[in-house]
Design a protein around this motif. Sequence first.
Motif, PDB file in Angstrom:
ATOM      1  N   ILE A 558       0.848  -1.195   0.000  1.00 38.26           N
ATOM      2  CA  ILE A 558       0.000   0.000   0.000  1.00 38.26           C
ATOM      3  C   ILE A 558       0.882   1.244   0.000  1.00 38.26           C
ATOM      4  O   ILE A 558       1.730   1.425   0.882  1.00 38.26           O
ATOM      5  N   LEU A 559       0.661   2.101  -1.001  1.00 33.54           N
ATOM      6  CA  LEU A 559       1.427   3.348  -1.116  1.00 33.54           C
ATOM      7  C   LEU A 559       0.651   4.514  -0.514  1.00 33.54           C
ATOM      8  O   LEU A 559       1.226   5.352   0.182  1.00 33.54           O
ATOM      9  N   THR A 560      -0.658   4.557  -0.775  1.00 35.52           N
ATOM     10  CA  THR A 560      -1.509   5.601  -0.184  1.00 35.52           C
ATOM     11  C   THR A 560      -2.883   4.996   0.131  1.00 35.52           C
ATOM     12  O   THR A 560      -3.302   4.011  -0.473  1.00 35.52           O
ATOM     13  N   THR A 561      -3.565   5.630   1.089  1.00 33.08           N
ATOM     14  CA  THR A 561      -4.918   5.202   1.469  1.00 33.08           C
ATOM     15  C   THR A 561      -5.808   6.431   1.553  1.00 33.08           C
ATOM     16  O   THR A 561      -5.410   7.457   2.120  1.00 33.08           O
ATOM     17  N   LYS A 562      -7.012   6.317   0.991  1.00 32.28           N
ATOM     18  CA  LYS A 562      -7.945   7.443   1.009  1.00 32.28           C
ATOM     19  C   LYS A 562      -9.336   6.915   1.352  1.00 32.28           C
ATOM     20  O   LYS A 562      -9.750   5.864   0.868  1.00 32.28           O
ATOM     21  N   PHE A 563     -10.058   7.661   2.190  1.00 35.99           N
ATOM     22  CA  PHE A 563     -11.447   7.317   2.522  1.00 35.99           C
ATOM     23  C   PHE A 563     -12.343   8.459   2.061  1.00 35.99           C
ATOM     24  O   PHE A 563     -12.003   9.630   2.250  1.00 35.99           O
ATOM     25  N   CYS A 564     -13.499   8.126   1.505  1.00 35.93           N
ATOM     26  CA  CYS A 564     -14.422   9.182   1.062  1.00 35.93           C
ATOM     27  C   CYS A 564     -15.830   8.629   0.926  1.00 35.93           C
ATOM     28  O   CYS A 564     -16.031   7.444   0.664  1.00 35.93           O
ATOM     29  N   LYS A 565     -16.788   9.518   1.130  1.00 30.53           N
ATOM     30  CA  LYS A 565     -18.172   9.179   0.800  1.00 30.53           C
ATOM     31  C   LYS A 565     -18.336   9.349  -0.701  1.00 30.53           C
ATOM     32  O   LYS A 565     -17.835  10.324  -1.277  1.00 30.53           O
ATOM     33  N   SER A 566     -19.013   8.413  -1.330  1.00 34.87           N
ATOM     34  CA  SER A 566     -19.031   8.396  -2.797  1.00 34.87           C
ATOM     35  C   SER A 566     -20.411   8.053  -3.341  1.00 34.87           C
ATOM     36  O   SER A 566     -21.319   7.665  -2.599  1.00 34.87           O
ATOM     37  N   ILE A 567     -20.521   8.206  -4.663  1.00 34.85           N
ATOM     38  CA  ILE A 567     -21.682   7.716  -5.419  1.00 34.85           C
ATOM     39  C   ILE A 567     -21.136   6.717  -6.432  1.00 34.85           C
ATOM     40  O   ILE A 567     -20.205   7.029  -7.185  1.00 34.85           O
ATOM     41  N   ILE A 568     -21.680   5.505  -6.433  1.00 29.68           N
ATOM     42  CA  ILE A 568     -21.192   4.482  -7.366  1.00 29.68           C
ATOM     43  C   ILE A 568     -22.354   3.933  -8.181  1.00 29.68           C
ATOM     44  O   ILE A 568     -23.529   4.130  -7.854  1.00 29.68           O
ATOM     45  N   LYS A 569     -22.009   3.226  -9.242  1.00 28.07           N
ATOM     46  CA  LYS A 569     -23.003   2.533 -10.070  1.00 28.07           C
ATOM     47  C   LYS A 569     -22.362   1.220 -10.516  1.00 28.07           C
ATOM     48  O   LYS A 569     -21.577   1.196 -11.458  1.00 28.07           O
ATOM     49  N   SER A 570     -22.670   0.149  -9.789  1.00 24.65           N
ATOM     50  CA  SER A 570     -22.050  -1.152 -10.049  1.00 24.65           C
ATOM     51  C   SER A 570     -22.340  -1.595 -11.481  1.00 24.65           C
ATOM     52  O   SER A 570     -23.487  -1.583 -11.933  1.00 24.65           O
ATOM     53  N   LYS A 571     -21.271  -1.992 -12.188  1.00 23.32           N
ATOM     54  CA  LYS A 571     -21.439  -2.443 -13.586  1.00 23.32           C
ATOM     55  C   LYS A 571     -21.925  -3.891 -13.662  1.00 23.32           C
ATOM     56  O   LYS A 571     -22.542  -4.274 -14.654  1.00 23.32           O
ATOM     57  N   GLN A 572     -21.642  -4.683 -12.638  1.00 24.56           N
ATOM     58  CA  GLN A 572     -22.040  -6.093 -12.703  1.00 24.56           C
ATOM     59  C   GLN A 572     -22.089  -6.682 -11.288  1.00 24.56           C
ATOM     60  O   GLN A 572     -21.205  -6.427 -10.476  1.00 24.56           O
ATOM     61  N   ALA A 573     -23.143  -7.481 -11.034  1.00 24.61           N
ATOM     62  CA  ALA A 573     -23.262  -8.227  -9.777  1.00 24.61           C
ATOM     63  C   ALA A 573     -23.132  -9.706 -10.099  1.00 24.61           C
ATOM     64  O   ALA A 573     -23.891 -10.243 -10.896  1.00 24.61           O
ATOM     65  N   MET A 574     -22.151 -10.359  -9.496  1.00 23.63           N
ATOM     66  CA  MET A 574     -21.841 -11.747  -9.838  1.00 23.63           C
ATOM     67  C   MET A 574     -21.858 -12.627  -8.596  1.00 23.63           C
ATOM     68  O   MET A 574     -21.676 -12.156  -7.475  1.00 23.63           O
ATOM     69  N   THR A 575     -22.023 -13.938  -8.837  1.00 21.07           N
ATOM     70  CA  THR A 575     -21.788 -14.909  -7.771  1.00 21.07           C
ATOM     71  C   THR A 575     -20.292 -15.247  -7.779  1.00 21.07           C
ATOM     72  O   THR A 575     -19.567 -14.915  -8.730  1.00 21.07           O
ATOM     73  N   TYR A 576     -19.835 -15.929  -6.736  1.00 19.82           N
ATOM     74  CA  TYR A 576     -18.432 -16.336  -6.680  1.00 19.82           C
ATOM     75  C   TYR A 576     -18.068 -17.209  -7.885  1.00 19.82           C
ATOM     76  O   TYR A 576     -16.995 -17.060  -8.471  1.00 19.82           O
ATOM     77  N   GLU A 577     -18.970 -18.094  -8.235  1.00 23.28           N
ATOM     78  CA  GLU A 577     -18.690 -19.013  -9.342  1.00 23.28           C
ATOM     79  C   GLU A 577     -18.627 -18.256 -10.669  1.00 23.28           C
ATOM     80  O   GLU A 577     -17.738 -18.512 -11.505  1.00 23.28           O
ATOM     81  N   GLU A 578     -19.542 -17.319 -10.868  1.00 23.95           N
ATOM     82  CA  GLU A 578     -19.541 -16.533 -12.112  1.00 23.95           C
ATOM     83  C   GLU A 578     -18.260 -15.710 -12.238  1.00 23.95           C
ATOM     84  O   GLU A 578     -17.662 -15.630 -13.322  1.00 23.95           O
ATOM     85  N   ALA A 579     -17.830 -15.110 -11.134  1.00 24.72           N
ATOM     86  CA  ALA A 579     -16.588 -14.325 -11.162  1.00 24.72           C
ATOM     87  C   ALA A 579     -15.393 -15.222 -11.463  1.00 24.72           C
ATOM     88  O   ALA A 579     -14.478 -14.835 -12.210  1.00 24.72           O
ATOM     89  N   GLN A 580     -15.406 -16.431 -10.906  1.00 30.32           N
ATOM     90  CA  GLN A 580     -14.308 -17.370 -11.159  1.00 30.32           C
ATOM     91  C   GLN A 580     -14.247 -17.758 -12.630  1.00 30.32           C
ATOM     92  O   GLN A 580     -13.160 -17.852 -13.225  1.00 30.32           O
ATOM     93  N   LEU A 581     -15.407 -17.983 -13.226  1.00 30.23           N
ATOM     94  CA  LEU A 581     -15.450 -18.354 -14.649  1.00 30.23           C
ATOM     95  C   LEU A 581     -14.903 -17.228 -15.522  1.00 30.23           C
ATOM     96  O   LEU A 581     -14.212 -17.474 -16.516  1.00 30.23           O
TER      97      LEU A 581
END
Length: 957
Positions: A558-581
């Motif tokens: 780790i070179l730097t660490t930053k914390f912030c409140k954010s707005i995100i938009k997840s591009k994909q929701a996967m299961t463990y198996e789907e991510a592994q594939l």
Amino acid sequence: MFTTKSFIKKNKVGHFLKHVREHYLRTDISCGVPECKKCHSENTSSLTKPSNSNNCSIFNYDHYLILDTNIILDQIDVLEEPIISNVIIFNTVYKEVKHRSLPIYKRLNTIIENPSRCFFLFINDHHKDTFVPETAGELINDYNDKCIRQAIKWYIEHLPNKKFILLTDDTKNRQLAIADNIPAYTVRDYVQNLDKKSLIEDKLSRNDLHSASEEKELFPPHLNKIELLKGIKEGSLHQGVFRASTVNFLEGFVNVDDIKEPVLVQGRAGLNRAVDGDIVAVEVFSKEQWVSPSEIILEDEDVDEQEVEEKEEILKNSTVLESEIKPTGKIVGIICRKWKQYCGILKDTSDLGLYQIFVPANKTIPKVRIQTRQVEFLKTQKLVVTIDSWPRYSRYPHGHYVRALGLIGSQQTENEVVLLEHDVPYSQFSKEVLRCLPKLPWLITRSDEEVRVDLREFDICSVDPPGCTDIDDALHCRPIDNTDTLEVGVHIADVSHFIRPGTALDLEAASRATTVYLVGKRIDMVPELLSSNLCSLKEREERFAFSCIWTMDRQANILTTKFCKSIIKSKQAMTYEEAQLIIDDKNKTDAIAQSLRHLNSLAKILKKRRLDQGALVLASTEVNIMMDSETMEPLDVKVKKHFETNSMVEEFMLLANMSVAKKILDEFPDCAMLRRHPEPPASNFDPLVKAGRHLGFDINIESNKTLAESLDKADKSSHPYLNEMFRMLTSRCMLQAVYFTSGTLQKADYYHYGLAVPLYTHFTSPIRRYADIIVHRLLAVACGADRTYPDLLNKEKSTILCQNLNYRNRMAQYAGRASVAFNTHFFFKGKLNDEEGYVLYVRKNALQILIPKYGLECTLFLAKKGETTMFQYDEERQTQSADGVTFHAFDPVTVRLQLDSSNIQHEKFILQLVKPIIRGFSVPALNDLNDGDRTESNEKRKSDEESGKNNIKKNRK
């Protein structure tokens, strides 16, 4: 108007100070009776004309009830019945109930706040005509009773046309009331003369069910409170929490703070009527009287008095190994009973009349003797029962019926039993809580965008178990232009944005503390609008998050660490198996695939680094139960499958938790909420070390690092499951990790033994853990993203909160296991299987067998009840031998697995040995049976199954 009371007190330097306490009296407090013309204040009473209530045949007139403190404390189950109404509670009583029992105080408040129950709180201690000054040297109980009588006399004079009845079980108070012309009765006399007495008479708390005359005393007497306190002060006695054994009803332990190991107590005299959870006083014997815990499994099922005495003799005569002895003692008194409501069924007996035996679902709780006139109905039901007393002459405690939950065997009933037994709050969220939720449609405003970092264009994704709807974490990883570094982000749902401190929603979440996961059911910590919608980081939905973003090199430094409140938009929701594939498919080269590969590569480095520092890799038997979506019956039971992606997500969640822990401790050294994992005492590892020694492995427990190295070496190619079993056994040696407030311990005690890190907290699951919400608030203040509030920085209140969080988390864990156990039993009904297993423990009369395929741990008894075993037990080597075969811990076996449903309350698996073959003990494999033998075996199984079903049917009739 007010009265004054003065008292003299010395200050720290010895000077005398005079203190004056003012007690204000009023003339405008209403009596609460609706027809009263004398009280001119606004009447908020819920009392009604009593013509349609309290129909007691003792009286030929309408009346109001007045209760003393002990009636409320002892008979709250009766008072919760709607038939009891138009009750006046004096503030003197109300305050004393709060002082003596907070749970009953809360239940009383629920009744008072329900207008339909017609309970009224009268502030007698601030009313000019009902206030009574204390007399010097007067006992508090006598004073409270005097206040009650004075207030009733005022009511009688105030409203001469109304009738007021005092209910008290205190003989002296009742006699003094009658002498003052106050009608006074015991609660039993009153209830037994109600029109609908059969509905609530069973709920009367009973200190005794019959006279103790001419009864054999089975237990020694308890010391009184004065003797107990004196003994503890002088050091001859020790205070601790009693924990009953789960496998031996004649054995238990007392956890004492000033003794390193739990104190062993055995036999009825040693246990002396303690119930699991009681705070007791224990007398520790001299060292020459210490013994070892019994290796015998003893179950209190249909055991008569003679058999109990025989089993006690077996305990007394058991061999004591010098290396196994534990501090031993006996319980001499009960300091504080921790009795609660217990779920279970009535024992199937027909000759006990009014007196019945209640069998709790929790095996560590003794059977309870109750009195009921509803035997035929209650035998069909799962019940709730409360313990009232445990006389010396009675083998079982005495109690009373509280309510019926539903038919025995119903899955809905069983779920409720699991929740009640583990004290899980599962009621619907109140209107006050729901009013705190945001209105729909919920939209992100310009002001929100101004105070948050916009990460909506980042390639963020989530990886979770199948069917997960409360998604509270997401990840991203991307190369930083023109550098050999990576930007890695962990994005956590910003639940604290929606749950503001001190609101009804916040208080409810703090009380529940955690989401509870049962098979096919989830008890949310927060309402579904938040847990599965607005806070859940759904695919392609804009959501608020709290982000932890690192700059890392390719070696995961780790070179730097930053914390912030954010707005995100997840591009994909996967299961463990789907991510592994996706990771494994080389043809996938999109941004999400590249992000996952970077994350996986870094996670492997992080994990290796943790393991090199001494982090433990433990194992447990986690199973997935596949449910039929229509019938909600279990279709299959399988051990959970793990992928590399499970570890990938885990590593970054661990890293985020460690980074946040450092930040909040730096900012709040005295009140940061952290999580520690204490080092287990060396004695906890005895079974592990012994098992390793028998198999030729030296398990070094000097530190977590040496233990981790020993576990890595404890492997054999000829025994593929051996290392997994070592790790499972190690996990059972551990103490539980707990939340704590930083300022309450020394920094050396912050250490997390299992993770081998000096500092840790929980930040990554705020949808399902309240601790994470507190950590989010601390981090937000540290980052300047939110403001603080008094309770957040109050060390004492944080400590109390941590105690609740630790308790609720532990109960949620147990509830989840109980739900899995019930559904596993349901799945195996009617099945007869031969399965591969391993010996987990060698007992004196049994083998504990682990069946990995289903994650089951069952008992293989080495002799039937009343028979002599053919096995020879070697206590030193902890082995069992017969017919040239010797069983050690971790030996492979094949067993026949069958569910015994003959005991409706405690269904259990019956095991028979198939392999190795021991003449006169083993049974032939199912595959080796001819059709006739197989039919006979199935017929026996069906007969046993039918016997259990008939018991249920007979009870239901």
